[in-house]
Design a protein around this motif. Structure first.
Motif, PDB file in Angstrom:
ATOM      1  N   HIS A  96      48.420  31.433  53.060  1.00  0.00           N
ATOM      2  CA  HIS A  96      49.651  32.105  52.612  1.00  0.00           C
ATOM      3  C   HIS A  96      49.692  32.228  51.094  1.00  0.00           C
ATOM      4  O   HIS A  96      50.729  32.018  50.469  1.00  0.00           O
ATOM      5  CB  HIS A  96      50.889  31.366  53.129  1.00  0.00           C
ATOM      6  CG  HIS A  96      50.886  31.182  54.608  1.00  0.00           C
ATOM      7  ND1 HIS A  96      51.110  32.211  55.484  1.00  0.00           N
ATOM      8  CD2 HIS A  96      50.663  30.076  55.363  1.00  0.00           C
ATOM      9  CE1 HIS A  96      51.035  31.764  56.721  1.00  0.00           C
ATOM     10  NE2 HIS A  96      50.756  30.473  56.686  1.00  0.00           N
ATOM     11  N   GLY A  97      48.549  32.556  50.497  1.00  0.00           N
ATOM     12  CA  GLY A  97      48.472  32.753  49.052  1.00  0.00           C
ATOM     13  C   GLY A  97      48.390  31.477  48.244  1.00  0.00           C
ATOM     14  O   GLY A  97      48.221  31.521  47.034  1.00  0.00           O
ATOM     15  N   GLU A  98      48.504  30.338  48.891  1.00  0.00           N
ATOM     16  CA  GLU A  98      48.457  29.038  48.198  1.00  0.00           C
ATOM     17  C   GLU A  98      47.032  28.505  48.244  1.00  0.00           C
ATOM     18  O   GLU A  98      46.705  27.606  49.017  1.00  0.00           O
ATOM     19  CB  GLU A  98      49.419  28.052  48.867  1.00  0.00           C
ATOM     20  CG  GLU A  98      50.854  28.500  48.880  1.00  0.00           C
ATOM     21  CD  GLU A  98      51.477  28.506  47.498  1.00  0.00           C
ATOM     22  OE1 GLU A  98      51.108  27.653  46.676  1.00  0.00           O
ATOM     23  OE2 GLU A  98      52.334  29.365  47.253  1.00  0.00           O
ATOM     24  N   LEU A  99      46.146  29.079  47.428  1.00  0.00           N
ATOM     25  CA  LEU A  99      44.732  28.719  47.459  1.00  0.00           C
ATOM     26  C   LEU A  99      44.218  28.550  46.043  1.00  0.00           C
ATOM     27  O   LEU A  99      44.497  29.379  45.175  1.00  0.00           O
ATOM     28  CB  LEU A  99      43.934  29.818  48.177  1.00  0.00           C
ATOM     29  CG  LEU A  99      42.467  29.555  48.405  1.00  0.00           C
ATOM     30  CD1 LEU A  99      42.298  28.545  49.540  1.00  0.00           C
ATOM     31  CD2 LEU A  99      41.752  30.843  48.766  1.00  0.00           C
ATOM     32  N   GLU A 100      43.484  27.484  45.821  1.00  0.00           N
ATOM     33  CA  GLU A 100      42.850  27.253  44.530  1.00  0.00           C
ATOM     34  C   GLU A 100      41.350  27.224  44.751  1.00  0.00           C
ATOM     35  O   GLU A 100      40.857  26.549  45.660  1.00  0.00           O
ATOM     36  CB  GLU A 100      43.313  25.921  43.950  1.00  0.00           C
ATOM     37  CG  GLU A 100      42.711  25.613  42.596  1.00  0.00           C
ATOM     38  CD  GLU A 100      43.178  24.263  42.066  1.00  0.00           C
ATOM     39  OE1 GLU A 100      42.343  23.571  41.463  1.00  0.00           O
ATOM     40  OE2 GLU A 100      44.348  23.911  42.274  1.00  0.00           O
ATOM     41  N   VAL A 101      40.601  27.975  43.935  1.00  0.00           N
ATOM     42  CA  VAL A 101      39.156  28.044  44.070  1.00  0.00           C
ATOM     43  C   VAL A 101      38.519  27.570  42.766  1.00  0.00           C
ATOM     44  O   VAL A 101      38.877  28.036  41.694  1.00  0.00           O
ATOM     45  CB  VAL A 101      38.688  29.485  44.381  1.00  0.00           C
ATOM     46  CG1 VAL A 101      37.175  29.555  44.465  1.00  0.00           C
ATOM     47  CG2 VAL A 101      39.329  29.987  45.658  1.00  0.00           C
ATOM     48  N   GLU A 102      37.587  26.652  42.897  1.00  0.00           N
ATOM     49  CA  GLU A 102      36.844  26.142  41.750  1.00  0.00           C
ATOM     50  C   GLU A 102      35.357  26.366  42.016  1.00  0.00           C
ATOM     51  O   GLU A 102      34.805  25.841  42.989  1.00  0.00           O
ATOM     52  CB  GLU A 102      37.125  24.649  41.566  1.00  0.00           C
ATOM     53  CG  GLU A 102      36.342  24.018  40.445  1.00  0.00           C
ATOM     54  CD  GLU A 102      36.538  22.511  40.376  1.00  0.00           C
ATOM     55  OE1 GLU A 102      35.888  21.897  39.513  1.00  0.00           O
ATOM     56  OE2 GLU A 102      37.321  21.946  41.170  1.00  0.00           O
TER      57      GLU A 102
END
Length: 123
Positions: A96-102
């Protein structure tokens, strides 16, 4: 009519993941050189999903299935043969758009990313 013994109970969760995903490993099992493409000494607690070991036609659905089991605030290490931009869009939709990518590594043939599901109070 002969009575047949019941088969021994099987841990279906592990069996199903092994059948569908093939080579899903935890960071502890993969400590000897992480993905093998670098010499880092990273020790991760997050589960590792190596998409290179999964057939091309089911990679995205397998990744979505595994990511679906990641709790809010949890992470998944994804190893892909190329930058998985389209997959990241799908994972963002799943979260739902709550994503963090490293991006941990961007070596050709072994892209390594930490994907973290954000916290949500209500779904």
């Amino acid at each position: 009519m002969a009575v047949q013994p019941l088969p021994a109970p099987v841990d279906r969760t592990v069996l199903d993941l092994d059948e569908v995903l093939g080579d899903v490993q935890t960071g502890e099992a993969e400590r000897a050189g992480c993905c093998g493409a670098c010499a880092c000494d990273e020790q991760e607690e997050d589960p590792v999903l190596d998409l290179r070991a999964i057939s091309w036609g089911v990679r995205e659905s397998a990744a979505l299935a595994v990511f679906g089991s990641v709790p809010s605030g949890g992470s998944l290490i994804v190893i892909a043969p190329e930058d998985p931009v389209e997959l990241l869009h799908q994972l963002g939709d799943e979260a739902h758009g709550e994503l963090e990518v490293e991006y941990l590594q961007d070596t050709p043939g072994a892209w390594r990313l930490r994907v973290t599901r954000g916290f949500r109070l209500f779904s």
